[in-house]
Enzyme design. Sequence first.
Site, PDB file in Angstrom:
ATOM      1  CE  LYS A  48       9.480  85.183  38.267  1.00 55.16           C
ATOM      2  NZ  LYS A  48       9.350  83.543  37.619  1.00 55.16           N
ATOM      3  N   GLY A  49      14.413  89.338  40.653  1.00 53.88           N
ATOM      4  CA  GLY A  49      15.572  89.419  41.626  1.00 53.88           C
ATOM      5  C   GLY A  49      15.756  90.478  42.610  1.00 53.88           C
ATOM      6  CD  GLU A 104      18.395  95.294  38.302  1.00 51.54           C
ATOM      7  OE1 GLU A 104      17.658  94.610  38.783  1.00 51.54           O
ATOM      8  OE2 GLU A 104      18.212  95.552  36.882  1.00 51.54           O
ATOM      9  CG  ASP A 108      27.159  91.100  34.566  1.00 49.81           C
ATOM     10  OD1 ASP A 108      28.193  91.229  34.695  1.00 49.81           O
ATOM     11  OD2 ASP A 108      26.828  89.811  34.128  1.00 49.81           O
ATOM     12  CE  LYS A 136      28.088  89.487  37.919  1.00 50.59           C
ATOM     13  NZ  LYS A 136      27.870  87.994  37.628  1.00 50.59           N
ATOM     14  CG  PHE A 157      25.997  83.276  37.971  1.00 46.39           C
ATOM     15  CD1 PHE A 157      25.632  84.190  37.110  1.00 46.39           C
ATOM     16  CD2 PHE A 157      25.061  82.434  38.469  1.00 46.39           C
ATOM     17  CE1 PHE A 157      24.400  84.399  36.773  1.00 46.39           C
ATOM     18  CE2 PHE A 157      23.871  82.599  38.384  1.00 46.39           C
ATOM     19  CZ  PHE A 157      23.305  83.359  37.465  1.00 46.39           C
ATOM     20  CB  VAL A 158      26.493  86.098  43.607  1.00 43.39           C
ATOM     21  CG1 VAL A 158      28.064  86.266  43.774  1.00 43.39           C
ATOM     22  CG2 VAL A 158      26.052  87.261  42.609  1.00 43.39           C
ATOM     23  CG  ASP A 164      17.208  83.352  38.830  1.00 41.15           C
ATOM     24  OD1 ASP A 164      17.800  84.558  38.533  1.00 41.15           O
ATOM     25  OD2 ASP A 164      16.841  82.562  37.826  1.00 41.15           O
ATOM     26  NE  ARG A 170      13.757  84.059  41.201  1.00 44.03           N
ATOM     27  CZ  ARG A 170      14.111  84.755  40.292  1.00 44.03           C
ATOM     28  NH1 ARG A 170      15.113  85.950  40.644  1.00 44.03           N
ATOM     29  NH2 ARG A 170      13.928  84.496  39.169  1.00 44.03           N
TER      30      ARG A 170
HETATM   31  P1  5GP Z   1      23.044  93.318  32.874  1.00 50.14           P
HETATM   32  O1  5GP Z   1      22.274  93.609  31.956  1.00 50.14           O
HETATM   33  O2  5GP Z   1      23.792  94.307  33.876  1.00 50.14           O
HETATM   34  O3  5GP Z   1      24.120  92.241  32.355  1.00 50.14           O
HETATM   35  O4  5GP Z   1      22.585  92.150  33.971  1.00 50.14           O
HETATM   36  C1  5GP Z   1      21.540  92.457  34.667  1.00 50.14           C
HETATM   37  C2  5GP Z   1      20.746  91.063  35.207  1.00 50.14           C
HETATM   38  O5  5GP Z   1      21.320  89.979  34.791  1.00 50.14           O
HETATM   39  C3  5GP Z   1      20.260  91.383  36.734  1.00 50.14           C
HETATM   40  O6  5GP Z   1      19.326  92.191  36.840  1.00 50.14           O
HETATM   41  C4  5GP Z   1      20.473  89.912  36.878  1.00 50.14           C
HETATM   42  O7  5GP Z   1      18.943  89.454  36.632  1.00 50.14           O
HETATM   43  C5  5GP Z   1      21.171  89.114  35.885  1.00 50.14           C
HETATM   44  N1  5GP Z   1      22.511  88.794  36.470  1.00 50.14           N
HETATM   45  C6  5GP Z   1      23.836  89.451  36.263  1.00 50.14           C
HETATM   46  N2  5GP Z   1      24.778  88.858  37.126  1.00 50.14           N
HETATM   47  C7  5GP Z   1      24.440  87.989  37.757  1.00 50.14           C
HETATM   48  C8  5GP Z   1      24.585  87.046  38.909  1.00 50.14           C
HETATM   49  O8  5GP Z   1      25.820  87.021  39.178  1.00 50.14           O
HETATM   50  N3  5GP Z   1      23.706  86.260  39.288  1.00 50.14           N
HETATM   51  C9  5GP Z   1      22.406  86.301  38.973  1.00 50.14           C
HETATM   52  N4  5GP Z   1      21.739  85.306  39.596  1.00 50.14           N
HETATM   53  N5  5GP Z   1      21.981  87.111  38.113  1.00 50.14           N
HETATM   54  C10 5GP Z   1      22.936  87.840  37.421  1.00 50.14           C
END
Ligand code: 5GP
Length: 185
Positions: A48-49, A104, A108, A136, A157-158, A164, A170
Amino acid sequence: MTPSGTVHEAVQRVLIDSDTLQNRIRELGRQISADHAGQEVTLICILKGSMLFTADLMRTLDVPVVVDFMGISSYGASTKSSGVVKIVKDLEERIEDRHVLVVEDIVDTGLTLNYLLNALTLRKPASLKVCALLEKPARRKVEVKIDYLGFTIDDHFVIGYGLDYNNHYRQLPYIGIIRPEMVSE
Ligand code: 5GP
């Protein structure tokens, strides 16, 4: 902790304000439109992000677009990536021979995007690119190519602007760092 008071109280510090977000999104839109001149683009909004980002980004594009949605499970109620990715809602349209732009919210570890790109490649799009609002780099586990990037941020963590914590916050019109005491881990 259950959110109470105004949603803004959950924010320790505003990292990227609304004007800065919108200015950068207009720049991304110009670049994407120029790169896709003469093409029709399928935007894939990752739920949903990415919903707010997709809504604002598509208004800046002057090439024809269609939009589709994909729902994936990510962190659940936690702030740490599990590395486990599941498609919980698939696209409605076929993307074979289409110019696809995955929209996206944040990259992260890169695990989610890596999984998604592999899954989408199997469907044989004409082109497959990524537009991410945030990255990040500190916690990257797999290398993924981000074709269009809004902002690089430090390892916080944002929340806000679609992002969310435990499905809340959100609606904040900016990207903010969550107050540590709001995080129940
Ligand atoms: P990854 O698989 O790259 O570690 O994570 C991607 C997903 O993790 C993002 O689409 C998001 O949903 C969530 N995510 C990663 N970092 C953050 C953050 O700082 N805040 C939030 N709210 N979600 C995050």
